[in-house]
Design an enzyme around this catalytic site. Structure first.
Site, PDB file in Angstrom:
ATOM      1  N   HIS A  46       0.806  -1.214   0.000  1.00  0.00           N
ATOM      2  CA  HIS A  46       0.000   0.000   0.000  1.00  0.00           C
ATOM      3  C   HIS A  46       0.844   1.271   0.000  1.00  0.00           C
ATOM      4  O   HIS A  46       0.391   2.313  -0.453  1.00  0.00           O
ATOM      5  CB  HIS A  46      -0.927   0.003   1.215  1.00  0.00           C
ATOM      6  N   ASP A 178      -8.977  -7.433   4.566  1.00  0.00           N
ATOM      7  CA  ASP A 178      -9.325  -8.045   3.286  1.00  0.00           C
ATOM      8  C   ASP A 178     -10.092  -9.346   3.471  1.00  0.00           C
ATOM      9  O   ASP A 178     -10.895  -9.724   2.609  1.00  0.00           O
ATOM     10  CB  ASP A 178      -8.071  -8.280   2.443  1.00  0.00           C
TER      11      ASP A 178
END
Length: 256
Positions: A46, A178
């Protein structure tokens, strides 16, 4: 070459703690080393860091005695190689959903006879070839490395029994964000319920287990996962900073 102190503690049965750092901040790496955290998770899935910046983060970790582990952006052999050649001592690999994917990652991360990692024996991971033979350094690096696939989708949970049988996988890291998304975002309670089932399954299957997506203010919740078998804990450095800042302000206000 350096001992992977985080791996050594895991082998001893201890729980280890790491701060997730998502930007180029060698000073934060040094800080967490100074206060006694076990590892930093240099987040390149990220975060915006370049490989050169990762190398500087690794240097900071080496100076302050904290294990540098990187979450890499994909499963590609070339990606794994380029991060490891910078000197990281572990890779966290997102979205590993099958035994075949886990095996490919484990083999790409280690040299022969354990894998097929490309050789760069004159690079920084090998101390530039100084003081050891190539065979000595490759054996040492293979032994010190942590390979950490992430279990963060229901497909991975469905394939967990097969993934647990893959050699060369050191830790399976279960991440709530997630995982919840792959469940259709049913809410934190449902995600936690699934994690309560998965964490002990991984330990019973002979692998070490990590937990991610932790709220730093939820000490009891993190402790519960450790009691269930988790021994590799990641937490956001920004979350820890926010928690400390809020706590300081509250204590000042209470003292007025």
């Amino acid at each position: 070459m350096r001992t992977n102190t985080t791996k050594a503690k895991l082998v001893e049965g201890k729980a280890v703690f790491g701060a997730i750092i998502s930007r180029h901040a060698p000073d934060l790496v040094e800080l967490f080393g100074a206060i006694g955290y076990d590892f930093v998770m240099i987040d390149c899935e990220h975060g915006p860091m370049s490989l050169d910046e990762v190398e500087h983060m690794v240097r900071a970790a080496e100076v302050f005695g904290i294990t540098p582990i990187t979450r890499i952006p994909n499963h590609e052999d070339s990606t794994i190689l380029r991060f490891l050649d910078r000197g990281v001592q572990g890779i966290i690999v997102p979205h590993v959903n099958t035994a075949q994917a886990a095996e490919a990652v484990a083999k790409a991360a280690r040299y022969w006879p354990d894998g097929n990692r490309g050789m760069a024996a004159g690079g920084r991971a090998h101390d530039y070839g100084v003081g050891t033979t190539r065979d000595e350094s490759t054996r040492w690096i293979n032994a010190q490395l942590l390979v950490i696939p992430m279990i963060e989708e229901t497909e991975a949970v469905d394939n967990l029994d097969a993934i647990l049988k893959v050699p060369g996988v050191d830790v399976l890291h279960v991440a709530s964000s997630d995982l919840g998304q792959s469940m259709g975002n049913p809410g934190a309670a449902k995600v936690r319920e699934l994690m309560r089932q998965v964490v002990p399954r991984i330990r019973a299957g002979g692998k070490l287990v990590g937990v991610g997506g932790n709220n730093p203010s939820d000490a009891a919740g993190i402790a519960e996962f450790i009691k269930l078998g988790a021994n590799f804990v990641t937490v956001s450095s920004q979350g820890l900073l926010r928690l400390g800042a809020d706590d300081f302000r509250r204590r000042v206000q209470a003292a007025l």
